[in-house]
Design an enzyme around this catalytic site. Sequence first.
Site, PDB file in Angstrom:
ATOM      1  N   HIS A 156      65.042  22.788  46.955  1.00  0.00           N
ATOM      2  CA  HIS A 156      65.415  23.340  45.652  1.00  0.00           C
ATOM      3  C   HIS A 156      65.009  22.374  44.546  1.00  0.00           C
ATOM      4  O   HIS A 156      64.569  22.772  43.475  1.00  0.00           O
ATOM      5  CB  HIS A 156      66.937  23.600  45.643  1.00  0.00           C
ATOM      6  CG  HIS A 156      67.366  24.580  44.611  1.00  0.00           C
ATOM      7  ND1 HIS A 156      68.678  24.896  44.395  1.00  0.00           N
ATOM      8  CD2 HIS A 156      66.655  25.325  43.727  1.00  0.00           C
ATOM      9  CE1 HIS A 156      68.745  25.797  43.411  1.00  0.00           C
ATOM     10  NE2 HIS A 156      67.539  26.063  42.993  1.00  0.00           N
ATOM     11  N   THR A 190      74.773  23.139  50.500  1.00  0.00           N
ATOM     12  CA  THR A 190      75.770  23.985  49.828  1.00  0.00           C
ATOM     13  C   THR A 190      76.758  23.197  48.972  1.00  0.00           C
ATOM     14  O   THR A 190      77.442  23.779  48.152  1.00  0.00           O
ATOM     15  CB  THR A 190      76.586  24.769  50.875  1.00  0.00           C
ATOM     16  OG1 THR A 190      77.215  23.829  51.752  1.00  0.00           O
ATOM     17  CG2 THR A 190      75.712  25.711  51.680  1.00  0.00           C
ATOM     18  N   ASP A 207      69.333  19.162  45.367  1.00  0.00           N
ATOM     19  CA  ASP A 207      69.415  19.486  46.797  1.00  0.00           C
ATOM     20  C   ASP A 207      68.037  19.841  47.353  1.00  0.00           C
ATOM     21  O   ASP A 207      67.198  20.340  46.607  1.00  0.00           O
ATOM     22  CB  ASP A 207      70.419  20.641  47.040  1.00  0.00           C
ATOM     23  CG  ASP A 207      70.051  21.931  46.336  1.00  0.00           C
ATOM     24  OD1 ASP A 207      69.688  21.895  45.149  1.00  0.00           O
ATOM     25  OD2 ASP A 207      70.116  22.999  46.976  1.00  0.00           O
ATOM     26  N   GLU A 231      70.417  28.005  53.065  1.00  0.00           N
ATOM     27  CA  GLU A 231      71.480  27.095  52.637  1.00  0.00           C
ATOM     28  C   GLU A 231      72.022  26.384  53.872  1.00  0.00           C
ATOM     29  O   GLU A 231      72.320  27.025  54.888  1.00  0.00           O
ATOM     30  CB  GLU A 231      72.622  27.879  51.959  1.00  0.00           C
ATOM     31  CG  GLU A 231      72.272  28.413  50.578  1.00  0.00           C
ATOM     32  CD  GLU A 231      72.467  27.392  49.448  1.00  0.00           C
ATOM     33  OE1 GLU A 231      72.831  26.237  49.739  1.00  0.00           O
ATOM     34  OE2 GLU A 231      72.230  27.782  48.291  1.00  0.00           O
TER      35      GLU A 231
HETATM   36 ZN   LIG Z   1      70.104  24.804  45.858  1.00  0.00          ZN
END
Ligand SMILES: [Zn+2]
Length: 245
Positions: A166, A61, A176, A123
């Site tokens: 991601h 996050t 990330d 997340e």
């Molecule tokens: Zn992300």
Amino acid sequence: MPGARMHPASGWRALRHGLVTLAILLLSACSTYDPRVLDIDRSIQAKSQNSRVELIVLHYTSAGNEASLKVLSQRNVSSHYLVTKEPHRHVYQLVAESRRAWHAGVAAWYERSDINSASIGIEIVNQGRENGQWEPYDPVQMQVVAALLHDIIRRHQIKPHNIVGHSDVAPQRKIDPGPLFPWKQLAQQGIGRWYDAAKAQEYEQDFLRNGLPDMAWTQKALQRAGYKTPQNGLLDKASMTGHKL
Ligand SMILES: [Zn+2]
């Protein structure tokens, strides 16, 4: 007394009358059926079906518990799950798995480009890179993530190559869950995939002896791994971002 006996013809008439009355009664019963009231029979389920969820995308996050929860529940970005970290390790479900969360953005993996429609987004509260330092993932928080992943994988039959970061599905935009994300430890628990160390060493020796393979070979390898890499034989920006390999 012959006159007291019913004539066979009048008996048939009575029977016909009875049948007509019954038909009218049945029809009037049917007339209570209201086509505007949705009445769906779900007692039979088709054998041929599978989950619409084919991928899991993992994120950090880059914010703390409170800020992450606020952004993911109130802004125009969201995830199905949010795993917080100390002092309160907690799993929030912010979007139902049957619905689309907005976490991947412009992304692609194998033949698929609408990643949000086919994935579950998780997340994880972690700062990512702060003052040039990557924040290590909290081991207890990762146990929670592993339990959550095991549950989602089992229910949706997610294949190991479809558990991604991601940065895998959007390598030119995102970094990330970052280099400290414990992919190897997760793979040891049966989650996702990891490379064969002996094979990697073999490749390394071969590259040291004979030089690096050309870009066309590398681009093919990245594509096989799932990355959307151009197949143009050029060392362009898009071809340099398959950093997980
Ligand atoms: Zn992300």
